[in-house]
Design an enzyme around this catalytic site. Structure first.
Site, PDB file in Angstrom:
ATOM      1  N   ASN A  44       0.838  -1.198   0.000  1.00 40.52           N
ATOM      2  CA  ASN A  44       0.000   0.000   0.000  1.00 40.52           C
ATOM      3  C   ASN A  44       0.875   1.251   0.000  1.00 40.52           C
ATOM      4  O   ASN A  44       1.960   1.284   0.587  1.00 40.52           O
ATOM      5  CB  ASN A  44      -1.020   0.005   1.146  1.00 40.52           C
ATOM      6  N   GLU A  46       0.404   5.222   0.622  1.00 46.98           N
ATOM      7  CA  GLU A  46      -0.473   6.297   1.072  1.00 46.98           C
ATOM      8  C   GLU A  46       0.032   7.648   0.577  1.00 46.98           C
ATOM      9  O   GLU A  46       1.122   7.741  -0.015  1.00 46.98           O
ATOM     10  CB  GLU A  46      -0.574   6.239   2.608  1.00 46.98           C
ATOM     11  N   CYS A  55      -4.065   0.702  -2.694  1.00 45.80           N
ATOM     12  CA  CYS A  55      -3.899  -0.525  -1.914  1.00 45.80           C
ATOM     13  C   CYS A  55      -2.779  -1.405  -2.481  1.00 45.80           C
ATOM     14  O   CYS A  55      -2.463  -1.354  -3.675  1.00 45.80           O
ATOM     15  CB  CYS A  55      -5.179  -1.339  -1.921  1.00 45.80           C
ATOM     16  N   GLU A  57      -2.926  -4.586  -3.085  1.00 42.92           N
ATOM     17  CA  GLU A  57      -3.434  -5.509  -4.110  1.00 42.92           C
ATOM     18  C   GLU A  57      -3.364  -4.877  -5.494  1.00 42.92           C
ATOM     19  O   GLU A  57      -2.906  -5.486  -6.460  1.00 42.92           O
ATOM     20  CB  GLU A  57      -4.892  -5.894  -3.811  1.00 42.92           C
ATOM     21  N   CYS A  88     -10.329  -4.701   0.032  1.00 43.41           N
ATOM     22  CA  CYS A  88     -11.420  -3.720  -0.033  1.00 43.41           C
ATOM     23  C   CYS A  88     -12.265  -3.959  -1.284  1.00 43.41           C
ATOM     24  O   CYS A  88     -11.880  -4.708  -2.196  1.00 43.41           O
ATOM     25  CB  CYS A  88     -10.872  -2.290  -0.001  1.00 43.41           C
ATOM     26  N   CYS A  91     -10.576  -3.242  -4.665  1.00 42.76           N
ATOM     27  CA  CYS A  91      -9.606  -4.269  -5.079  1.00 42.76           C
ATOM     28  C   CYS A  91     -10.312  -5.537  -5.562  1.00 42.76           C
ATOM     29  O   CYS A  91      -9.838  -6.200  -6.483  1.00 42.76           O
ATOM     30  CB  CYS A  91      -8.638  -4.575  -3.947  1.00 42.76           C
TER      31      CYS A  91
HETATM   32  N1  THU Z   1      -5.308  -1.313   2.356  1.00 35.26           N
HETATM   33  C1  THU Z   1      -4.717  -2.168   1.477  1.00 35.26           C
HETATM   34  O1  THU Z   1      -3.608  -1.933   1.014  1.00 35.26           O
HETATM   35  N2  THU Z   1      -5.390  -3.279   1.136  1.00 35.26           N
HETATM   36  C2  THU Z   1      -6.578  -3.656   1.664  1.00 35.26           C
HETATM   37  O2  THU Z   1      -7.084  -4.699   1.299  1.00 35.26           O
HETATM   38  C3  THU Z   1      -7.244  -2.826   2.668  1.00 35.26           C
HETATM   39  C4  THU Z   1      -6.648  -1.496   2.869  1.00 35.26           C
HETATM   40  C5  THU Z   1      -4.554  -0.148   2.808  1.00 35.26           C
HETATM   41  C6  THU Z   1      -5.011   1.170   2.292  1.00 35.26           C
HETATM   42  C7  THU Z   1      -4.475   2.097   3.362  1.00 35.26           C
HETATM   43  O3  THU Z   1      -3.119   2.389   3.075  1.00 35.26           O
HETATM   44  C8  THU Z   1      -4.506   1.273   4.624  1.00 35.26           C
HETATM   45  O4  THU Z   1      -4.633  -0.068   4.211  1.00 35.26           O
HETATM   46  C9  THU Z   1      -5.637   1.623   5.560  1.00 35.26           C
HETATM   47  O5  THU Z   1      -6.840   1.644   4.880  1.00 35.26           O
END
Ligand code: THU
Length: 134
Positions: A44, A46, A55, A57, A88, A91
């Site tokens: 991920n 940010e 994300c 994925e 999520c 994804c």
């Molecule tokens: N996140 C992912 O990378 N994958 C997921 O399946 C759920 C959420 C990340 C996005 C963000 O950086 C952090 O988790 C919190 O939401």
């Protein structure tokens, strides 16, 4: 669990060390096994403008698309935290673009894992074949 899935989880776990998650502190790593046998990983990523976060994925999928892969066999999603992760909704939709039934492996920081699949996590999904029937 099959050896190839254990290896995929391990790659996702190695990946999350490089997750860029300074705001949520929720690190995620993903590893995609493509039908060619290739594996791509992602974390991920940010952003100070929070809504631009991507994300793990989708970053792992994009890495494969960029090298010509198109069909996903399996994805491992790993977190160092104690609860098993869950991809999520966005994804799940992006996975659906490149598979209808891929295996989904979830792993937490307590050495626990769960095996499921896209049919279970994203039933009756909209996908590319809907547009081919126009
Ligand atoms: N996140 C992912 O990378 N994958 C997921 O399946 C759920 C959420 C990340 C996005 C963000 O950086 C952090 O988790 C919190 O939401």
């Amino acid at each position: 669990m099959e050896e190839k899935y254990i290896e995929l989880i391990h790659k996702a776990q190695l990946a999350y060390e490089n997750a860029y998650a300074p705001y949520s502190n929720y690190k995620v790593g993903a590893a995609v096994l493509w039908d060619s046998g290739a594996i791509t990983t992602g974390v991920n990523m940010e952003n100070a403008s929070y809504g631009l976060t991507v994300c793990a994925e989708r970053n792992a999928i994009a890495a494969g698309i960029g090298t010509g892969e198109r069909k996903i066999d399996a994805i491992a999603i790993a977190v160092p935290s104690e609860d098993l992760p869950a991809p999520c909704g966005a994804c799940r939709q992006v996975l659906r673009e490149f598979s209808t039934d891929c295996t989904i492996l979830l792993a937490n920081g307590k050495r626990e894992s769960k095996i499921t699949d896209l049919k279970k996590l994203f039933p009756y999904g909209f996908g590319p074949e809907f547009l081919k029937k126009l």
